[in-house]
Enzyme design. Structure first.
Site, PDB file in Angstrom:
ATOM      1  N   GLU A   1     107.641  48.639 -73.075  1.00  0.00           N
ATOM      2  CA  GLU A   1     106.539  48.559 -72.124  1.00  0.00           C
ATOM      3  C   GLU A   1     105.481  49.609 -72.446  1.00  0.00           C
ATOM      4  OE1 GLU A   1     107.506  46.952 -67.824  1.00  0.00           O
ATOM      5  OE2 GLU A   1     108.339  48.938 -68.105  1.00  0.00           O
TER       6      GLU A   1
ATOM      7  N   ILE B   1     100.981  48.452 -68.129  1.00  0.00           N
ATOM      8  CA  ILE B   1     101.806  48.215 -66.945  1.00  0.00           C
ATOM      9  C   ILE B   1     100.921  48.004 -65.719  1.00  0.00           C
ATOM     10  CG2 ILE B   1     103.481  49.253 -65.365  1.00  0.00           C
ATOM     11  CD1 ILE B   1     104.759  50.604 -67.754  1.00  0.00           C
TER      12      ILE B   1
ATOM     13  N   HIS C   1     111.987  54.764 -67.620  1.00  0.00           N
ATOM     14  CA  HIS C   1     110.798  53.979 -67.290  1.00  0.00           C
ATOM     15  C   HIS C   1     109.574  54.885 -67.337  1.00  0.00           C
ATOM     16  CE1 HIS C   1     107.960  51.633 -64.855  1.00  0.00           C
ATOM     17  NE2 HIS C   1     108.669  50.574 -65.222  1.00  0.00           N
TER      18      HIS C   1
ATOM     19  N   LEU D   1     111.725  46.029 -58.582  1.00  0.00           N
ATOM     20  CA  LEU D   1     111.057  45.990 -57.279  1.00  0.00           C
ATOM     21  C   LEU D   1     110.292  47.271 -56.973  1.00  0.00           C
ATOM     22  CD1 LEU D   1     113.828  44.288 -55.093  1.00  0.00           C
ATOM     23  CD2 LEU D   1     112.135  43.242 -56.596  1.00  0.00           C
ATOM     24  N   LYS D   2     110.506  48.295 -57.800  1.00  0.00           N
ATOM     25  CA  LYS D   2     109.866  49.602 -57.614  1.00  0.00           C
ATOM     26  C   LYS D   2     110.021  50.037 -56.154  1.00  0.00           C
ATOM     27  CE  LYS D   2     106.900  49.101 -61.612  1.00  0.00           C
ATOM     28  NZ  LYS D   2     105.607  49.411 -62.240  1.00  0.00           N
TER      29      LYS D   2
END
Length: 213
Positions: free
Chosen positions: A136, A141, A88, A8-9
């Site tokens: 990723e 992204i 991340h 959800l950042k």
């Protein structure tokens, strides 16, 4: 089992009161493991949703004590949080921190989805045997080109590398539709890591269903 992590950042669409509304609408999937990674200030609401699994977006290698601003695994576990994203692209760590955090998590039975940006990182960190390796590429992204379309050969190689260590691979970056998911699965991935394509959608549940069903 196919795993989906929704990051959800700090998106306003799933923050604070919107977080509660977002999670309340989520359906239960019988053949999919759905994990939600909320913003840190929303993690305290996790106990309200007993049928939903939650990851933190980041965690540190410290425990209880004089660690201002750090996020301890023990604290997260007290709130029912079962795991965390780590490294991340928006919260990168050095190799020593990655190693120490993964080892601490394993000692406590806390899951780690370790994010990598390249095949070289996958080789380096799969030997740590985190719960997941999440591939990723940073440049994809938030974009409209999926990793399964742009870098299929790298996904296959990462799956092979991680497979020798028994580590399942998730893929993320640009995953927007069922075709992207199917390509990823065909390449050997065992799940996906998604964010804006679901969270910022006018109908997040419909967008999530379009990836899963």
């Amino acid at each position: 089992m196919f795993t989906v992590i929704v990051n959800l950042k700090n998106y306003a669409e799933a923050n604070g009161k919107n977080f509660v509304e977002f999670v309340s609408k989520l359906p239960k999937y019988d053949s999919v493991r759905l994990i939600i990674a909320p913003a840190i200030l929303d993690l305290h609401n996790a106990h309200e949703f007993r049928n939903v699994e939650f990851f933190s977006q980041h965690v540190d290698d410290v425990g209880y004590g004089p660690y201002t601003g750090h996020i301890a695994i023990e604290s997260l576990m007290n709130y029912g949080i079962i795991g965390s994203l780590l490294n991340h692209s928006e919260r990168r760590l050095g190799e020593d921190k990655i190693i120490s955090t993964v080892k601490k998590a394993q000692m406590l039975g806390f899951e780690i989805a370790l994010c990598v940006e390249s095949m070289e990182e996958a080789k380096r960190y799969s030997a740590l045997k985190p719960s997941f390796i999440a591939y990723e590429p940073k440049e994809l992204i938030g974009g409209n080109v999926s990793v399964s379309t742009a870098k299929p050969e790298i996904i296959s190689e990462i799956v092979d590398i991680c497979g020798t260590e028994g580590v399942p691979v998730l893929v993320g970056a640009g995953i927007k539709n069922r075709q992207d998911v199917r390509k990823s699965l065909d390449l050997g991935a065992q799940g996906i890591l998604v964010s804006s394509g679901v969270v910022k959608s006018p109908d997040p549940v419909r967008s999530l269903n379009s990836l899963i069903k």
